[in-house]
Design an enzyme around this catalytic site. Structure first.
Site, PDB file in Angstrom:
ATOM      1  N   LYS B 179       0.855  -1.194   0.000  1.00 25.92           N
ATOM      2  CA  LYS B 179       0.000   0.000   0.000  1.00 25.92           C
ATOM      3  C   LYS B 179       0.883   1.234   0.000  1.00 25.92           C
ATOM      4  CE  LYS B 179      -0.850   1.467   4.746  1.00 25.92           C
ATOM      5  NZ  LYS B 179      -0.633   2.882   4.624  1.00 25.92           N
ATOM      6  N   HIS B 209      -0.892  -4.885   5.791  1.00 23.28           N
ATOM      7  CA  HIS B 209      -0.209  -5.699   6.799  1.00 23.28           C
ATOM      8  C   HIS B 209      -1.046  -5.919   8.058  1.00 23.28           C
ATOM      9  CE1 HIS B 209       1.120  -1.758   8.479  1.00 23.28           C
ATOM     10  NE2 HIS B 209       1.114  -2.411   9.606  1.00 23.28           N
ATOM     11  N   LYS B 213      -1.783  -9.536  11.037  1.00 23.65           N
ATOM     12  CA  LYS B 213      -1.671  -9.560  12.493  1.00 23.65           C
ATOM     13  C   LYS B 213      -2.471 -10.724  13.057  1.00 23.65           C
ATOM     14  CE  LYS B 213      -1.008  -4.589  13.207  1.00 23.65           C
ATOM     15  NZ  LYS B 213       0.310  -4.682  13.859  1.00 23.65           N
ATOM     16  N   GLU B 247      -2.673   6.342  17.133  1.00 21.43           N
ATOM     17  CA  GLU B 247      -1.221   6.352  17.311  1.00 21.43           C
ATOM     18  C   GLU B 247      -0.863   7.487  18.248  1.00 21.43           C
ATOM     19  OE1 GLU B 247       0.236   6.887  13.364  1.00 21.43           O
ATOM     20  OE2 GLU B 247       0.155   4.755  12.890  1.00 21.43           O
ATOM     21  N   ASP B 266      -4.078   7.350   4.604  1.00 21.65           N
ATOM     22  CA  ASP B 266      -2.969   6.563   5.142  1.00 21.65           C
ATOM     23  C   ASP B 266      -3.455   5.367   5.953  1.00 21.65           C
ATOM     24  OD1 ASP B 266      -0.335   7.049   7.558  1.00 21.65           O
ATOM     25  OD2 ASP B 266      -0.252   6.012   5.628  1.00 21.65           O
ATOM     26  N   HIS B 271      -6.436   0.075   6.637  1.00 20.66           N
ATOM     27  CA  HIS B 271      -6.464  -0.704   7.879  1.00 20.66           C
ATOM     28  C   HIS B 271      -7.814  -0.637   8.573  1.00 20.66           C
ATOM     29  CE1 HIS B 271      -2.302  -0.902   7.096  1.00 20.66           C
ATOM     30  NE2 HIS B 271      -1.886   0.110   7.817  1.00 20.66           N
ATOM     31  N   LYS B 371      -3.384  10.626  14.807  1.00 25.16           N
ATOM     32  CA  LYS B 371      -1.993  10.664  15.289  1.00 25.16           C
ATOM     33  C   LYS B 371      -1.938  11.556  16.517  1.00 25.16           C
ATOM     34  CE  LYS B 371       0.742   9.595  11.239  1.00 25.16           C
ATOM     35  NZ  LYS B 371       1.402   8.440  11.848  1.00 25.16           N
TER      36      LYS B 371
END
Lengths: 363, 519
Positions: B179, B209, B213, B247, B266, B271, B371
């Protein structure tokens, strides 16, 4: 291989309730371990439980087994029983030691603990061991029984009948003995040596990947090993025979198997000493198949104590490769044995066939 | 691969391989990493390959070929240093590394030059001969999205990727694409079209990704591997669902990249929406890749679009100001290097979504991602409906919280269920307790990294954890409508204090009585 726990001396019958008292003491000690907070953090301990693991062995194996099961608990936490025979213990008694094994779980979180119960058994208590383990086992979790080096015969036999899974090791226990255990239980049996030799089996399998018909046309197998120890060739032959449908029964000459189509398979076993390699190690496998007038052969051999094997194929295709057999620590092998599925039936058939082979060779 | 002997009476599969599936190891294969000098290779890909080797999950006939512009005469040695630093297992096992390094090589060249692919072809032929990789190839494109099409064209022109064969045992070639897969729907669609002109869909592995997990996969096991949860998993019992991907870090020196992206592209587009599909999907008929991905695409298609003026009431976009995170003072986003002082890039996004299907009709799905929030956490929380009749609340005592099921994806992966229990003693006082399963406690702390699972699956040809073309385009379609709506209606940018849980405007997204969870 079994521990010399004498059963020839008659002993007085067990006084009623004696083992119950032992069980009560174990349960009290377990309760105390879990009731106390962790000494370092002051937090209550956290239990992680995915199985009950009961390993039967000789007393001399305990140190090594403690290490293996402690490492194993990091990925397969649960209650561990280390059960051994000891001729010094009164025949109707069980001596015990209970401990909690804790590992930090990071930061300020409570440590994660699991408990270990060591049971030293007198000569006469074997039939009662399943009952003792059953009373102490964590509920609703499978009981995995491992038969380690020096395992007293009667204790192993008693425990495998209540096991949900059995783990053996043909590197020190004769395959004929393992076959007896396998027949006495409906639980899946996984052999550690079968897992350790996976690389050899995979290298044999790849010979046939683009010559499937040759699996029905093998005419010769040669297996080399270092002298001494249990024979690793038996398991490999048992695996080949059970996968390829060879007849190893008493009607066939020793040193031979019979293919499905009735053709013979010559089996040659060779012993070679290689410096720095222990007894009972596989050194090489070669196979030959005759198909439609063509000869196909494979040879997979190690020439020294390194883990490098040279794999070559001859026939319509010529290939030469080097491969590393690799090594794994024992805890990981045991972890794979606990987790294993799908390969259980193959392992069981290989063990039974290996036992048949070994009996026919008079070993 | 030519068969040595052909017989119509032979077995259809190798009987000696029966039972080896339990190891689930990869077949002989070469992994070719384009962008081998980049950060992803150093920090994630080669450490993942090392850990797969250590777990004996890669074949003994395995090789890694790095491809990049810069010269790397000591490629294997350099990679060992990175493995020592970034692998989850330390120290590096020398025997395992030695064997892996024997199969490591490097091809230097530009991706737009034919000569690079010729050199690569020669190198792969050598690797096939010496390592037995059997012409099986996984090409991992650890490069920017603008380089993907030219690399695929180069591979195709050099004959390094071929149309897939149906013949059993035929060599395979697969291409793994990182990505971002496009930056909006038109570019994603164009990229898909370009790739599909050179490759079959079955050869394309689009990585997210998060799907690698363990805990994300455990979501499916929890739902479909147990009988007790699925009856509760619908509008009958669920009041609302909250998905948080937070995050505590800022842009970490990547301001220039982030200015053109923002959190929505992003994190949310990939995700967060992936997590949504796994939470909301119907049970697949099988674990086959297409069966699972069909159900995920159905979720995306039932997601009610948020467009036009709706973006003003159903979404909030925010940007972090200065504040304190984990005890440290941190600057505002606009004070970060390479960020414009008047930047309007969002570092926080929250929305309320509706799924128009039988299972979830009327159940709000609240999603937030940002973030510089209070902590790093990714979780899904199913908040169940309150009791229809409060038997134990007559005296007003006890907690009023309905039950909730928390699935923690990171960190401290696990699942906890909150329920009420009686406090020992006289009377009936109720206190909430959590029944807690922590992955680390049950299975040890060293779970495989996401990239290990994904690289292994790409080598095995298991595409379940990779995104399909229609799924990617559905994700972009949903997000593009929101971004267009923001632009058209000049959606405000709410500043939030770094270290908080985002702008207070996001509270208005929730139905009355609902609150954002404080993880």
């Amino acid at each position: 291989m079994e521990a010399a726990v004498s059963d020839s001396i008659p002993a007085p019958p067990l006084p009623a309730g004696q083992l119950s008292e032992t069980l009560n003491a174990i349960e009290r000690e377990l309760g105390a371990i879990w009731a106390e907070p962790d000494g370092d953090t002051g937090l209550p301990k956290v239990r992680a439980s995915t199985l009950n693991l009961a390993v039967v062995s000789g007393a001399s194996q305990l140190d090594g087994l403690r290490e293996v099961t402690d490492t194993l608990s990091e990925t397969h936490a649960g209650r561990v029983f280390l059960i051994y025979g000891d001729g010094h213990i009164p025949p109707w008694s069980i001596q015990h030691e209970v401990s909690g094994v804790c590992r930090p779980s990071g930061g300020q979180a409570a440590p994660v603990c699991n408990d270990r119960i060591e049971l030293g058994c007198g000569a006469m208590v074997a039939p009662r061991v399943p009952s003792v383990v059953g009373a102490l086992a964590l509920p609703e979790l499978p009981l995995v029984v491992g038969v380690a080096r020096g395992a007293p015969r009667k204790i192993s036999e008693a425990l495998v009948t209540v096991a949900d899974r059995v783990i053996t090791d043909s590197s020190h226990t004769a395959v004929t003995r393992i076959a007896e255990l396998a027949r006495s239980t409906s639980a899946p049996v996984c052999d550690l040596e079968f897992l350790r030799t996976r690389a050899w089996r995979e290298l044999c399998a790849r010979f046939f990947d683009d010559a499937l018909s040759a699996t029905q046309a093998v005419s010769r197998v040669q297996i080399a090993r270092t002298p001494g120890g249990e024979d690793p060739a038996a398991l490999l032959i048992g695996w080949l025979a059970s996968r390829l449908g060879w007849d190893l029964s008493g009607a066939v000459e020793p040193g031979r198997a019979v293919r499905r189509d009735g053709g013979p398979v010559e089996v040659e076993l060779v012993e070679e000493t290689v410096p720095n390699l222990p007894p009972g190690e596989l050194l090489g496998v070669s196979m030959k198949a005759e198909l439609s007038g063509e000869t196909l052969s494979m040879r997979c051999w190690r020439n020294d104590a390194s883990s490098i094997v040279h794999w070559s194929r001859r026939g319509p295709r010529h290939d030469d490769h080097e491969h590393t057999l690799g090594s794994r620590d024992e805890a990981r092998i045991v972890a794979k044995a606990i987790d294993g599925s799908g390969g259980d039936a193959v392992c069981r058939e290989a063990l039974l066939a290996a036992a048949l082979w070994q009996r026919r060779q008079g070993q | 691969m030519k068969r040595a002997v052909d017989s119509s009476d032979g077995p259809e599969s190798n009987p000696l391989r029966e039972g080896m599936n339990e190891d689930r190891s990869a077949p002989p294969c070469a992994l070719i990493i384009f962008g081998a000098s980049g950060d992803l290779t150093r920090r994630k890909l080669v450490p993942a390959v090392y850990n797969l080797s250590q777990s004996r999950l890669v074949s003994s006939s395995f090789a890694v070929v790095g491809v990049a512009r810069r010269p790397k005469p000591e490629f294997a040695a350099e990679m060992k240093e990175h493995v020592s630093r970034y692998s989850r297992r330390k120290p590096v096992d020398e025997a395992i590394w030695r064997d892996l390094a024997k199969g490591m090589s490097y091809v230097q060249g530009s991706f737009d030059e034919e000569a690079t692919y010729e050199k690569l072809r020669e190198e792969l032929a050598r690797v096939d001969r010496e390592r037995g990789t059997a012409q099986n190839r996984v090409f991992y494109l650890a490069v920017g999205p603008d380089q993907v099409p030219e690399i695929v064209r180069g591979l195709r022109s050099a004959g390094l990727v071929l149309p897939p064969s149906e013949e059993p045992g035929a060599p395979f070639q697969r291409v793994v694409v990182e990505k971002p897969f496009g930056e909006d729907l038109p570019s994603a669609h164009a990229l898909n079209r370009e790739l599909l002109s050179q490759l079959a869909e079955s050869q394309i592995y689009r990585i997210d990704h998060y799907l690698g997990k363990e805990t994300v996969q455990n979501l499916l096991v929890l739902r479909f591997g147990n009988t007790i949860f699925e009856p509760l998993w619908s509008r009958r019992h669920v009041d609302h669902v909250q998905i948080t991907v937070a995050e505590d870090i800022g842009v970490e020196g990547r301001g220039k990249f982030y200015e053109g992206v923002g959190i929505t592209r992003d994190i949310v587009q990939n995700h967060a929406l992936q997590i949504l599909t796994l939470v909301a999907m119907e049970p697949p008929a099988s674990w086959d890749a297409d069966a699972v991905r069909d159900e995920k695409v159905k979720v995306m298609r039932s997601l009610r679009p948020i467009r036009g003026e709706d973006v003003l009431t159903q979404t909030v976009r925010g940007q972090y100001g200065s504040g304190m995170v984990r005890g440290d003072r941190v600057p505002a986003y606009r004070e970060e290097p390479d960020v414009a002082p008047e930047s309007t890039t969002e570092t926080y996004m929250a929305m309320t979504m509706q799924l128009d299907n039988w299972r979830w009709g009327g159940v709000p799905f609240y999603m937030r991602s940002g973030k510089r929030l209070a902590k790093r956490i990714a979780e899904v929380v199913l908040h169940f409906k309150p009791l229809p009749h409060r038997l134990f609340r007559e005296d007003g005592e006890g907690s009023a919280e309905p039950n909730s099921l928390v699935i923690r994806i990171q960190p401290d992966e696990g699942i906890s269920m909150r329920f009420g229990t009686k406090v020992p003693g006289g009377g009936v006082a109720i206190r909430d307790v959590a029944m807690d399963f922590r992955y680390g406690a049950a299975f040890g702390s060293s779970s495989p990294e996401a990239y290990e699972r994904l690289i292994l699956d790409a080598m095995r040809g298991e595409a379940t954890l990779f995104t399909r073309a229609d799924e990617v385009e559905a994700q972009w379609g949903f997000i593009d409508a929101i971004i267009d709506g923001w632009r058209e209606h000049d959606a405000p940018l709410s500043v939030y204090t770094a270290g908080s849980w985002g702008p207070i405007e996001s509270n208005a997204l929730l139905d009355e009585g609902d609150e954002w969870r404080r993880p």
